[in-house]
Write a protein that holds these residues in place. Structure first.
Motif, PDB file in Angstrom:
ATOM      1  N   GLU A  59       0.810  -1.224   0.000  1.00  0.00           N
ATOM      2  CA  GLU A  59       0.000   0.000   0.000  1.00  0.00           C
ATOM      3  C   GLU A  59       0.842   1.271   0.000  1.00  0.00           C
ATOM      4  OE1 GLU A  59      -1.008   0.517   4.727  1.00  0.00           O
ATOM      5  OE2 GLU A  59      -2.367  -0.676   3.493  1.00  0.00           O
ATOM      6  N   GLU A  60       2.139   1.159   0.251  1.00  0.00           N
ATOM      7  CA  GLU A  60       3.043   2.315   0.214  1.00  0.00           C
ATOM      8  C   GLU A  60       3.791   2.398  -1.117  1.00  0.00           C
ATOM      9  OE1 GLU A  60       3.440   4.709   2.628  1.00  0.00           O
ATOM     10  OE2 GLU A  60       1.731   3.741   3.596  1.00  0.00           O
ATOM     11  N   MET A  61       3.323   1.653  -2.104  1.00  0.00           N
ATOM     12  CA  MET A  61       3.987   1.585  -3.396  1.00  0.00           C
ATOM     13  C   MET A  61       4.115   2.969  -4.036  1.00  0.00           C
ATOM     14  SD  MET A  61       2.674  -0.333  -6.841  1.00  0.00           S
ATOM     15  CE  MET A  61       1.385   0.869  -7.146  1.00  0.00           C
ATOM     16  N   PRO A  62       5.329   3.317  -4.442  1.00  0.00           N
ATOM     17  CA  PRO A  62       5.488   4.570  -5.183  1.00  0.00           C
ATOM     18  C   PRO A  62       5.138   4.357  -6.649  1.00  0.00           C
ATOM     19  CG  PRO A  62       7.628   3.556  -4.845  1.00  0.00           C
ATOM     20  CD  PRO A  62       6.609   2.699  -4.133  1.00  0.00           C
ATOM     21  N   VAL A  63       4.665   5.404  -7.299  1.00  0.00           N
ATOM     22  CA  VAL A  63       4.379   5.367  -8.726  1.00  0.00           C
ATOM     23  C   VAL A  63       5.190   6.464  -9.395  1.00  0.00           C
ATOM     24  CG1 VAL A  63       2.618   5.733 -10.494  1.00  0.00           C
ATOM     25  CG2 VAL A  63       2.051   4.454  -8.433  1.00  0.00           C
ATOM     26  N   ILE A  64       5.948   6.090 -10.405  1.00  0.00           N
ATOM     27  CA  ILE A  64       6.714   7.061 -11.178  1.00  0.00           C
ATOM     28  C   ILE A  64       6.096   7.120 -12.567  1.00  0.00           C
ATOM     29  CG2 ILE A  64       8.960   7.691 -12.115  1.00  0.00           C
ATOM     30  CD1 ILE A  64      10.175   5.990  -9.801  1.00  0.00           C
ATOM     31  N   ILE A  65       5.557   8.254 -12.908  1.00  0.00           N
ATOM     32  CA  ILE A  65       4.976   8.458 -14.234  1.00  0.00           C
ATOM     33  C   ILE A  65       6.085   8.982 -15.121  1.00  0.00           C
ATOM     34  CG2 ILE A  65       3.242   9.691 -15.582  1.00  0.00           C
ATOM     35  CD1 ILE A  65       1.652  10.010 -12.917  1.00  0.00           C
ATOM     36  N   GLN A  66       6.540   8.149 -16.038  1.00  0.00           N
ATOM     37  CA  GLN A  66       7.593   8.550 -16.967  1.00  0.00           C
ATOM     38  C   GLN A  66       6.933   9.046 -18.237  1.00  0.00           C
ATOM     39  OE1 GLN A  66       9.997   5.031 -17.371  1.00  0.00           O
ATOM     40  NE2 GLN A  66      11.222   5.563 -15.598  1.00  0.00           N
ATOM     41  N   ALA A  67       7.066  10.325 -18.485  1.00  0.00           N
ATOM     42  CA  ALA A  67       6.394  10.936 -19.626  1.00  0.00           C
ATOM     43  C   ALA A  67       7.397  11.636 -20.525  1.00  0.00           C
ATOM     44  CB  ALA A  67       5.345  11.935 -19.149  1.00  0.00           C
ATOM     45  N   ASP A  68       7.193  11.504 -21.801  1.00  0.00           N
ATOM     46  CA  ASP A  68       7.976  12.265 -22.769  1.00  0.00           C
ATOM     47  C   ASP A  68       7.706  13.743 -22.515  1.00  0.00           C
ATOM     48  OD1 ASP A  68       8.229  13.723 -25.512  1.00  0.00           O
ATOM     49  OD2 ASP A  68       9.328  11.828 -25.766  1.00  0.00           O
ATOM     50  N   ALA A  69       8.716  14.560 -22.699  1.00  0.00           N
ATOM     51  CA  ALA A  69       8.573  15.997 -22.454  1.00  0.00           C
ATOM     52  C   ALA A  69       7.506  16.619 -23.352  1.00  0.00           C
ATOM     53  CB  ALA A  69       9.906  16.705 -22.656  1.00  0.00           C
ATOM     54  N   ASN A  70       7.185  15.964 -24.465  1.00  0.00           N
ATOM     55  CA  ASN A  70       6.193  16.499 -25.393  1.00  0.00           C
ATOM     56  C   ASN A  70       4.798  15.911 -25.193  1.00  0.00           C
ATOM     57  OD1 ASN A  70       8.011  18.206 -26.812  1.00  0.00           O
ATOM     58  ND2 ASN A  70       8.873  16.382 -27.754  1.00  0.00           N
ATOM     59  N   ALA A  71       4.624  15.071 -24.191  1.00  0.00           N
ATOM     60  CA  ALA A  71       3.294  14.500 -23.916  1.00  0.00           C
ATOM     61  C   ALA A  71       2.359  15.619 -23.462  1.00  0.00           C
ATOM     62  CB  ALA A  71       3.387  13.426 -22.840  1.00  0.00           C
ATOM     63  N   ARG A 115       0.067  17.721 -21.307  1.00  0.00           N
ATOM     64  CA  ARG A 115      -0.017  17.865 -19.841  1.00  0.00           C
ATOM     65  C   ARG A 115      -1.344  17.370 -19.290  1.00  0.00           C
ATOM     66  NH1 ARG A 115       3.513  23.023 -18.148  1.00  0.00           N
ATOM     67  NH2 ARG A 115       4.996  22.849 -19.859  1.00  0.00           N
ATOM     68  N   GLY A 116      -2.408  17.556 -20.040  1.00  0.00           N
ATOM     69  CA  GLY A 116      -3.719  17.106 -19.587  1.00  0.00           C
ATOM     70  C   GLY A 116      -3.777  15.597 -19.427  1.00  0.00           C
ATOM     71  N   VAL A 117      -3.109  14.884 -20.323  1.00  0.00           N
ATOM     72  CA  VAL A 117      -3.098  13.424 -20.239  1.00  0.00           C
ATOM     73  C   VAL A 117      -2.229  12.983 -19.064  1.00  0.00           C
ATOM     74  CG1 VAL A 117      -2.571  11.275 -21.447  1.00  0.00           C
ATOM     75  CG2 VAL A 117      -3.551  13.196 -22.707  1.00  0.00           C
ATOM     76  N   VAL A 118      -1.116  13.668 -18.857  1.00  0.00           N
ATOM     77  CA  VAL A 118      -0.267  13.368 -17.696  1.00  0.00           C
ATOM     78  C   VAL A 118      -1.077  13.557 -16.418  1.00  0.00           C
ATOM     79  CG1 VAL A 118       1.805  14.040 -16.412  1.00  0.00           C
ATOM     80  CG2 VAL A 118       1.868  13.978 -18.912  1.00  0.00           C
ATOM     81  N   SER A 119      -1.829  14.634 -16.357  1.00  0.00           N
ATOM     82  CA  SER A 119      -2.680  14.905 -15.202  1.00  0.00           C
ATOM     83  C   SER A 119      -3.747  13.826 -15.039  1.00  0.00           C
ATOM     84  CB  SER A 119      -3.340  16.273 -15.360  1.00  0.00           C
ATOM     85  OG  SER A 119      -4.203  16.540 -14.297  1.00  0.00           O
ATOM     86  N   ASP A 120      -4.312  13.359 -16.147  1.00  0.00           N
ATOM     87  CA  ASP A 120      -5.309  12.291 -16.090  1.00  0.00           C
ATOM     88  C   ASP A 120      -4.710  10.995 -15.544  1.00  0.00           C
ATOM     89  OD1 ASP A 120      -7.209  14.000 -17.146  1.00  0.00           O
ATOM     90  OD2 ASP A 120      -7.088  13.171 -19.179  1.00  0.00           O
ATOM     91  N   VAL A 121      -3.483  10.693 -15.935  1.00  0.00           N
ATOM     92  CA  VAL A 121      -2.803   9.486 -15.433  1.00  0.00           C
ATOM     93  C   VAL A 121      -2.595   9.607 -13.930  1.00  0.00           C
ATOM     94  CG1 VAL A 121      -0.641   8.171 -15.472  1.00  0.00           C
ATOM     95  CG2 VAL A 121      -1.710   8.880 -17.613  1.00  0.00           C
ATOM     96  N   GLU A 122      -2.135  10.776 -13.479  1.00  0.00           N
ATOM     97  CA  GLU A 122      -1.946  10.987 -12.049  1.00  0.00           C
ATOM     98  C   GLU A 122      -3.269  10.830 -11.307  1.00  0.00           C
ATOM     99  OE1 GLU A 122      -0.096  14.227  -8.900  1.00  0.00           O
ATOM    100  OE2 GLU A 122      -0.645  14.896 -10.907  1.00  0.00           O
ATOM    101  N   LYS A 123      -4.330  11.397 -11.850  1.00  0.00           N
ATOM    102  CA  LYS A 123      -5.652  11.317 -11.226  1.00  0.00           C
ATOM    103  C   LYS A 123      -6.102   9.853 -11.110  1.00  0.00           C
ATOM    104  CE  LYS A 123      -8.542  14.289 -12.677  1.00  0.00           C
ATOM    105  NZ  LYS A 123      -9.543  15.025 -13.486  1.00  0.00           N
ATOM    106  N   GLN A 124      -5.866   9.064 -12.142  1.00  0.00           N
ATOM    107  CA  GLN A 124      -6.242   7.651 -12.110  1.00  0.00           C
ATOM    108  C   GLN A 124      -5.464   6.898 -11.029  1.00  0.00           C
ATOM    109  OE1 GLN A 124      -8.709   5.926 -13.879  1.00  0.00           O
ATOM    110  NE2 GLN A 124      -9.313   8.037 -14.270  1.00  0.00           N
ATOM    111  N   CYS A 125      -4.187   7.234 -10.872  1.00  0.00           N
ATOM    112  CA  CYS A 125      -3.379   6.607  -9.816  1.00  0.00           C
ATOM    113  C   CYS A 125      -3.946   6.932  -8.438  1.00  0.00           C
ATOM    114  CB  CYS A 125      -1.930   7.070  -9.904  1.00  0.00           C
ATOM    115  SG  CYS A 125      -1.036   6.453 -11.335  1.00  0.00           S
ATOM    116  N   LEU A 126      -4.298   8.186  -8.238  1.00  0.00           N
ATOM    117  CA  LEU A 126      -4.848   8.602  -6.951  1.00  0.00           C
ATOM    118  C   LEU A 126      -6.201   7.947  -6.693  1.00  0.00           C
ATOM    119  CD1 LEU A 126      -3.890  12.387  -7.070  1.00  0.00           C
ATOM    120  CD2 LEU A 126      -2.758  10.572  -5.773  1.00  0.00           C
ATOM    121  N   GLU A 127      -7.029   7.861  -7.720  1.00  0.00           N
ATOM    122  CA  GLU A 127      -8.337   7.218  -7.564  1.00  0.00           C
ATOM    123  C   GLU A 127      -8.198   5.725  -7.291  1.00  0.00           C
ATOM    124  OE1 GLU A 127     -10.907   8.215 -10.833  1.00  0.00           O
ATOM    125  OE2 GLU A 127     -10.829  10.343 -10.364  1.00  0.00           O
ATOM    126  N   ALA A 128      -7.105   5.136  -7.751  1.00  0.00           N
ATOM    127  CA  ALA A 128      -6.851   3.712  -7.495  1.00  0.00           C
ATOM    128  C   ALA A 128      -6.388   3.477  -6.063  1.00  0.00           C
ATOM    129  CB  ALA A 128      -5.811   3.172  -8.468  1.00  0.00           C
TER     130      ALA A 128
END
Length: 70
Positions: free
Chosen positions: A31-43, A45-58
């Motif tokens: 339950e203390e698992m870290p998540v590292i979102i590795q994103a291309d610099a050109n990805a 930002r809204g999609v990066v934010s959506d990925v983070e949101k999905q991690c938090l909701e999980a």
């Protein structure tokens, strides 16, 4: 995450909608698992934010989510 904002895990495309299905089972093991979102610099930002949101909701704790750009 690619420059085209495609989301992968373990070499397979999972999309934003598949993030929770990847993260939840792992949280059951650590339950203390870290998540590292590795994103291309050109990805998009809204999609990066959506990925983070999905991690938090999980159930990932906010302080365990990190963004790394390449």
């Amino acid at each position: 995450m690619t420059a085209e904002s495609k989301v992968f895990y373990g070499g397979e495309e999972v999309g934003v909608s598949g993030i929770q299905n990847v993260v939840r089972p792992q949280l059951l093991e650590n339950e203390e698992m870290p998540v590292i979102i590795q994103a291309d610099a050109n990805a998009f930002r809204g999609v990066v934010s959506d990925v983070e949101k999905q991690c938090l909701e999980a159930g990932v704790k906010r302080d365990k989510v990190t963004l790394a750009t390449r």
